[in-house]
Scaffold this active site. Structure first.
Site, PDB file in Angstrom:
ATOM      1  CB  CYS A   1      -6.616  -0.295   9.002  1.00  0.00           C
ATOM      2  SG  CYS A   1      -7.394   1.322   9.213  1.00  0.00           S
ATOM      3  CB  VAL A   2      -7.756  -0.151   3.364  1.00  0.00           C
ATOM      4  CG1 VAL A   2      -8.784  -1.214   3.107  1.00  0.00           C
ATOM      5  CG2 VAL A   2      -7.537   0.690   2.141  1.00  0.00           C
TER       6      VAL A   2
END
Length: 195
Positions: A95-96
């Site tokens: 998750c970025v």
């Protein structure tokens, strides 16, 4: 690299051009990995654990999976090597923001890999996929770092290294040193199971 019927030729061309750029001008701490079954819509890389982090010394395999809608839709990122990190789920999902709300079709694969390596230096526990790691990061960084180091030592540090051709070469350690290293790794795995 094998072609895929599901991507238009101009997109395949863009991806191949981006891969050539990554190979010709590597990112600090990131290496492109050519896999035997590499299709053009899956990019494999090896990320070195950055200095000053609990991931130092680790070698983390990861992949970017590009959908048929790339580059309108961002690739999905996955760590293939287990890692204890707030922004990486236990199954490896990454998750970025670059792969979510900040995505634009102009973002390159090289930039995505750079951002993922930077995520190892500066996690964002506020948007964690691993809630335990995120909470621990914010409440007790020392305990988070201890667990992250253990996971790194168990899963991302090995007494063998892969060279660029994919062949495995043994470090220049004696057999006795190798046995000690394996004994230590076994002990670390046992202590990790207790966590």
């Amino acid at each position: 690299i094998t072609m895929t019927d599901s991507l238009p030729p101009h997109i395949v061309g863009r991806i191949l051009s981006e891969i050539r750029e990554i190979v010709k001008h590597p990112i600090d701490g990131v290496s492109y990995l050519e896999e035997d079954n590499n299709s053009v819509n899956t990019v494999h890389a090896l990320i070195q654990g950055p200095e000053g982090t609990p991931f130092i010394g680790g070698k983390f395999r990861m992949k970017l999976v590009l959908s048929n809608e790339y580059p309108s839709v961002p690739p999905r990122g996955y760590f293939l090597t287990r890692i204890y990190h707030p922004n990486v789920s236990p199954n490896g999902d990454i998750c970025v923001n670059t792969l979510k709300k900040d995505w634009t079709p102009d973002v390159t694969l090289k930039h995505v890999l750079q951002v993922i390596r930077c995520l190892l230096i500066v996690p964002f526990p506020e948007s964690s996929l691993n809630d335990e790691a995120g909470k621990l990061f914010m409440e007790s960084y020392d305990e988070f770092a201890r667990r992250a180091r253990i996971m790194t030592q168990v899963h991302a540090i090995d007494s063998t290294d892969e060279n660029e051709s994919g062949a495995t070469t043994v470090d220049s350690q004696t057999n006795e040193q190798n046995k000690k290293a394996k004994d230590i790794q076994t002990a670390k795995k046992k202590s990790l199971k207790r966590l």
